[in-house]
Design a protein around this motif. Sequence first.
Motif, PDB file in Angstrom:
ATOM      1  N   ARG B  50      10.390   1.360  -4.419  1.00  3.92           N
ATOM      2  CA  ARG B  50      11.175   2.660  -4.297  1.00  3.92           C
ATOM      3  C   ARG B  50      12.960   2.157  -3.610  1.00  3.92           C
ATOM      4  NH1 ARG B  50      14.041   5.332  -0.125  1.00  3.92           N
ATOM      5  NH2 ARG B  50      14.067   8.190  -0.373  1.00  3.92           N
ATOM      6  N   VAL B  55       7.388  -1.306  -2.646  1.00  5.36           N
ATOM      7  CA  VAL B  55       5.719  -0.671  -2.192  1.00  5.36           C
ATOM      8  C   VAL B  55       4.456  -0.993  -2.422  1.00  5.36           C
ATOM      9  CG1 VAL B  55       5.167   1.797  -1.523  1.00  5.36           C
ATOM     10  CG2 VAL B  55       7.603   1.349  -1.987  1.00  5.36           C
ATOM     11  N   ASP B 128       9.478  11.337  -5.288  1.00  6.63           N
ATOM     12  CA  ASP B 128       8.703  11.358  -3.543  1.00  6.63           C
ATOM     13  C   ASP B 128       7.438  11.053  -3.807  1.00  6.63           C
ATOM     14  OD1 ASP B 128       7.835  13.760  -4.679  1.00  6.63           O
ATOM     15  OD2 ASP B 128       8.130  14.687  -3.359  1.00  6.63           O
ATOM     16  N   LYS B 195       2.836   4.590   7.929  1.00  6.79           N
ATOM     17  CA  LYS B 195       3.876   4.490   7.944  1.00  6.79           C
ATOM     18  C   LYS B 195       4.386   3.093   8.574  1.00  6.79           C
ATOM     19  CE  LYS B 195       8.035   5.054  11.492  1.00  6.79           C
ATOM     20  NZ  LYS B 195       7.885   5.939  13.734  1.00  6.79           N
ATOM     21  N   LEU B 200       9.256   3.313   5.636  1.00  9.81           N
ATOM     22  CA  LEU B 200       8.818   3.842   4.590  1.00  9.81           C
ATOM     23  C   LEU B 200       7.459   4.760   5.512  1.00  9.81           C
ATOM     24  CD1 LEU B 200       8.952   2.089   1.016  1.00  9.81           C
ATOM     25  CD2 LEU B 200      10.396   4.340   1.746  1.00  9.81           C
ATOM     26  N   TYR B 201       7.069   5.566   4.839  1.00 14.58           N
ATOM     27  CA  TYR B 201       6.109   6.545   5.161  1.00 14.58           C
ATOM     28  C   TYR B 201       5.670   6.182   3.879  1.00 14.58           C
ATOM     29  CZ  TYR B 201       8.089   7.518   9.622  1.00 14.58           C
ATOM     30  OH  TYR B 201       8.718   7.940  10.471  1.00 14.58           O
ATOM     31  N   ILE B 253       5.795   8.487  -1.328  1.00 16.49           N
ATOM     32  CA  ILE B 253       6.588   8.150  -0.589  1.00 16.49           C
ATOM     33  C   ILE B 253       8.039   8.592   0.094  1.00 16.49           C
ATOM     34  CG2 ILE B 253       7.722   5.641  -1.222  1.00 16.49           C
ATOM     35  CD1 ILE B 253       5.659   4.864  -3.633  1.00 16.49           C
ATOM     36  N   GLU B 255      11.084   8.223   3.146  1.00 16.46           N
ATOM     37  CA  GLU B 255      11.711   7.605   4.444  1.00 16.46           C
ATOM     38  C   GLU B 255      11.609   7.838   5.779  1.00 16.46           C
ATOM     39  OE1 GLU B 255      15.590   8.123   2.580  1.00 16.46           O
ATOM     40  OE2 GLU B 255      15.650   5.507   1.597  1.00 16.46           O
TER      41      GLU B 255
END
Lengths: 672, 672
Positions: B50, B55, B128, B195, B200-201, B253, B255
């Motif tokens: 990302r 990721v 996303d 998290k 990143l989440y 994915i 923020e």
Amino acid sequence: MILRPLALIAALGLPVAAQAANRECAQSPGKVIELCVFVDQGQAFYQVSRRGVPVLAPSTLGLGFAGEPRARYTALGNARRAAVDTQWEQPWGEQRLIRDNHNELAVTLTGDTPLNSSVGVTFRLFDDGIGFRYDYGAIPAGQAVSVTADHSQFRTVGAYQAWWYEALGQERDEYLYTQTDARRITLAETPLTMKGENGLYLSFHEAALVDFPSMLLAGDGAGTLSARPMPWPDGVLARKTGPFTTPWRTVLIGESAGALADSRIELNLNEPSRIADISWFKPTKYVGVWWEMHLKKTTWGSGPTHGANTANVERYMDFAAKYGFGGVLVEGWNKGWDGEWTEHGDQFSFTEPYPDFDIRAITAYGKAKGVELIGHHETGGAVVNYAAQLEDAMKLYQDVGVSVVKTGYVKHSGDILDENGGKQWFAGQYMVRHHLHAVEVAAAHRIAIDAHEPVKDTGLRRTWPNMISREGARGQEFNAWGTPTNPPEHTVILPFTRMLAGPMDYTPGIFDITHGKAEVTERVQSTLATQLALYVVLYSPVQMAADLPENYEARPDAFQFIRDVPTDWETSRTLAGEIGDYIVVARQPRGGKDWFLGALTDEEARTLGQPLTFLTPGKRYEAQIYRDGPDADYRTNPTALVTERRIVTSKDVLTFNLAPGGGTAIRFKLLN
Amino acid sequence: MILRPLALIAALGLPVAAQAANRECAQSPGKVIELCVFVDQGQAFYQVSRRGVPVLAPSTLGLGFAGEPRARYTALGNARRAAVDTQWEQPWGEQRLIRDNHNELAVTLTGDTPLNSSVGVTFRLFDDGIGFRYDYGAIPAGQAVSVTADHSQFRTVGAYQAWWYEALGQERDEYLYTQTDARRITLAETPLTMKGENGLYLSFHEAALVDFPSMLLAGDGAGTLSARPMPWPDGVLARKTGPFTTPWRTVLIGESAGALADSRIELNLNEPSRIADISWFKPTKYVGVWWEMHLKKTTWGSGPTHGANTANVERYMDFAAKYGFGGVLVEGWNKGWDGEWTEHGDQFSFTEPYPDFDIRAITAYGKAKGVELIGHHETGGAVVNYAAQLEDAMKLYQDVGVSVVKTGYVKHSGDILDENGGKQWFAGQYMVRHHLHAVEVAAAHRIAIDAHEPVKDTGLRRTWPNMISREGARGQEFNAWGTPTNPPEHTVILPFTRMLAGPMDYTPGIFDITHGKAEVTERVQSTLATQLALYVVLYSPVQMAADLPENYEARPDAFQFIRDVPTDWETSRTLAGEIGDYIVVARQPRGGKDWFLGALTDEEARTLGQPLTFLTPGKRYEAQIYRDGPDADYRTNPTALVTERRIVTSKDVLTFNLAPGGGTAIRFKLLN
């Protein structure tokens, strides 16, 4: 957010860089094998090399438990070392004296979940392999835990070929092996044997499987094998009560296929015998009312074709007595065989013979001739029914003088049901418990067990020497009705795979190779000489002469070898062999000075030159040779057999000309 | 040795070095997400980054099949690309118009086992997140295959915290979440949200779960998650007939935590509606004869305390009509509830009411007042019994004018039995099939399903818009009898975990917070304002006002919000939030100009300043605010509520003073 205790520990438990104190290494007695164990990034690893060649890359260790996040191992400690060089004696077996020469390294992994707070791992390093087991000794006594993951890995290094079959689901281990790149393994049974481009041979297995599920191995496509214990129906792998230790996970490592076959690690990792007096069990050969049923000449079920009738059994007893067999197996003797018995095994009675089978008359008849009845308990997989009758069943056999019982767990649908109706895998913890329970009840009645459709062997015969033999592979019975029957390579794969686990009741000795079938893939795919050699190659303390009496009396030349070959050995040596290609095995009878040799090839004709250096130097032997005739071929001329006698010494080299699917069997009779 | 065809291919299939032609990459429309797929060393991988931040490291792809060695993928080919930017309309939902803006990359993996000879993989890249699925389109039509392995991996890079629970065995998804280092995941249900230290989440899940087992994720202790579809009793993962495609595996994915909550990938990866006319389903609020049973004031079972009696139901209908509720749920109306019904669900009749429940009188009574009966089918997990009655059961409800049925699959022992007595996991392929079958039968009768103890949501409401809501998490019912009840953090974890899957019938609105219990962990652990805010935060097209009528009439101040809040939305936005800490959600009613807002905190008091930029600029709104009283605390003073009205515009910033366990609910009423 509430930081619960576990989360708090996780937050504090930052990855610890590997330090000297977090790594312990050890070598095998001859400095052949080196193993290191260490903790890094929250995980525990071990790695193995042989004479500097990496065998296993760092591979993870440990179990997971229900209700606990995955452990983070933070330290390695309390390293303890021991060196052992001893020998012990088998009451019966392929080798009387077993040397146990290993170095032990035991460490403690410190983890951050309650059940993993202190995990012992004990490694034993032999020159021909390793074993390790977990010791969850810190779990409080009586605390019930559910094992839900086994993180034990075996990360092989480099390219290997593997001989394996897909261990799918809940069926017994009766498959043909396939050979593939080891990275193509999906889920494999053990012993799982591999041959590397680096010249090394490996076999992965386990030892002392007690009250734990049998372990399968899953491949990841890149050479890593991961433990996959067979689960309970609800997905739990093992239900244990603290404290506990696991079975040993083993890796045999050798420079030849024969080195694997001659390893004694499996036995050495089992506990000494718990049976004070096993003298009542005598290794023996036996015949039986059995192959005639596979050929559909008689039936297991009752009625006019019932095989297990008193007159027929006494005919076999006469034959046994005449030719020196110790036992007569009789299947189909008890109520329950009529109809689709594999689907209603709960109808089996283990104490009620069919009316035409007079068990007391038969056993008395045999006793007068020195022949025992070999008992038979087919459960149809209905273990609840069997367990309920076990005590009475064993008592009956003990009363009538039976000392060996063949058990069976045939279930065509694959479903073994427990007390709660749950479907149990054939070698999950439930069945592991069942089989050992049966052996213990049998021992109390001085009865030995030869289990068919068993849990795989893990050397438990050392601890329970009445657990004498098993099936657990495609046996000779598939040569009656298999589609296809066993190809020639099968019996030169078994010695390096299934047989690494322990004795197998393959039931060799079919002389009527074709038994009326035109297609080679519908009958025995071997020569007659091969059927003789199998008695030496595939070890079992009880060896059947599986064919019909009349077929033996029709070939007295070949039959003489079966009459001569013993079933208990002073020592055994795999002289040569390649997996799936050929094998040469020599064994010396226990309490005797002769030697016996068996050689087998696959579907290819093969010439082998075999030095006889195993013979005692300076002694002369008469080699009584049973070999393939010059034009023998398992496809076109399987029964061409040449018998000859030659005088040989340890300085001689014998040349075996093995026909396609052929073999050679030899008795070396000491002359002076 | 015989080289069988497969072994032969393996011997020839030497590892192929990665070449340009064996690697394909794509970016999301806004160039936020990049994904590459490639073949190396016989395995197929994908990797994701990302904005240049890794990721997912190279992670394996593909399925395994019974009877085949593991595939070696030798080439990547036939790359096809597409760009999509469209929007579609939900008939009901949290958002009317859904934009679907993605780039698609489809490739073919060439493998060397028959079933893997040509495997399609389709990736869809959104800004996303991503989704991918397998297309086994080359398997001949009608060929039955057994999927025995799912090699799909998600190899995270770096350190993450995860919110998860142990998905052990066969139970439904009703657990409290735990927060740990993501490397401590054992076996987790999805959506699995994490998290990262990198800001990143991530959330892992799947979409369009049809005729395939639900996927769990197993951790390896080092950040790799592996797909673990729930098996059939015999260990097979999925039984399919060629050709077939799998569900989509998805990774959100973002923020921020809110970015995950507002992603529409889940819906976009489902197929368009198959139900031509869904206009008969109207989102609604409902009350029910339900909480009184959880409080043990009345019973599900028959007798003098039976809750589902005509008079009691009509009392609820009066209440519903008076306050604008569209439905009255009635549980315990049908025969089968007496005794230990979770253990003999096969005694349930779905067409025979208890004698004191006059279904036709009740529904006629409701119809006259504009109130529908909400139907109820508790199966006790006896799906065979339910399936046999499904047609008749739905027909009965259709006949009496019921358009929403709540189903239930409570089984305390965890065992769901199929036609053969096999124990099925609650979301294996068998149950996935069952639930969709029930929805299809219901649709034919113009009935919508709100499934409790369901298979997890995977966005199927797009395709079957009568699959309206579900449970699938610990709902309010646990606040009646849970040990403990749901802690405050639970409802600020759900929006970022369970709710990413789809609507949840949490049943908010308990006003009698303590319901006679002294211990806070034995009753509702929230303030009264929180119970209101839940109607906005936890989306469902059917929202219950779960408490007793008298408890609502005792608090008309608070009840007004429930009367006002709608259940169908034009648009929804997560304005702020951290997983397990707090959340602020705003939604605009469908067909309306107002806005509604819900804010929640965990057990900590919290002050949040919220800009109202979501309001239409230049417009004035009356903010009807329902907030915690100054001394409110979920432990000591849960029902202190302040209601106030303020005039606001989009330029204002509202400050929420949330009490421990507290919340704020606001209706922004457009004034001009």
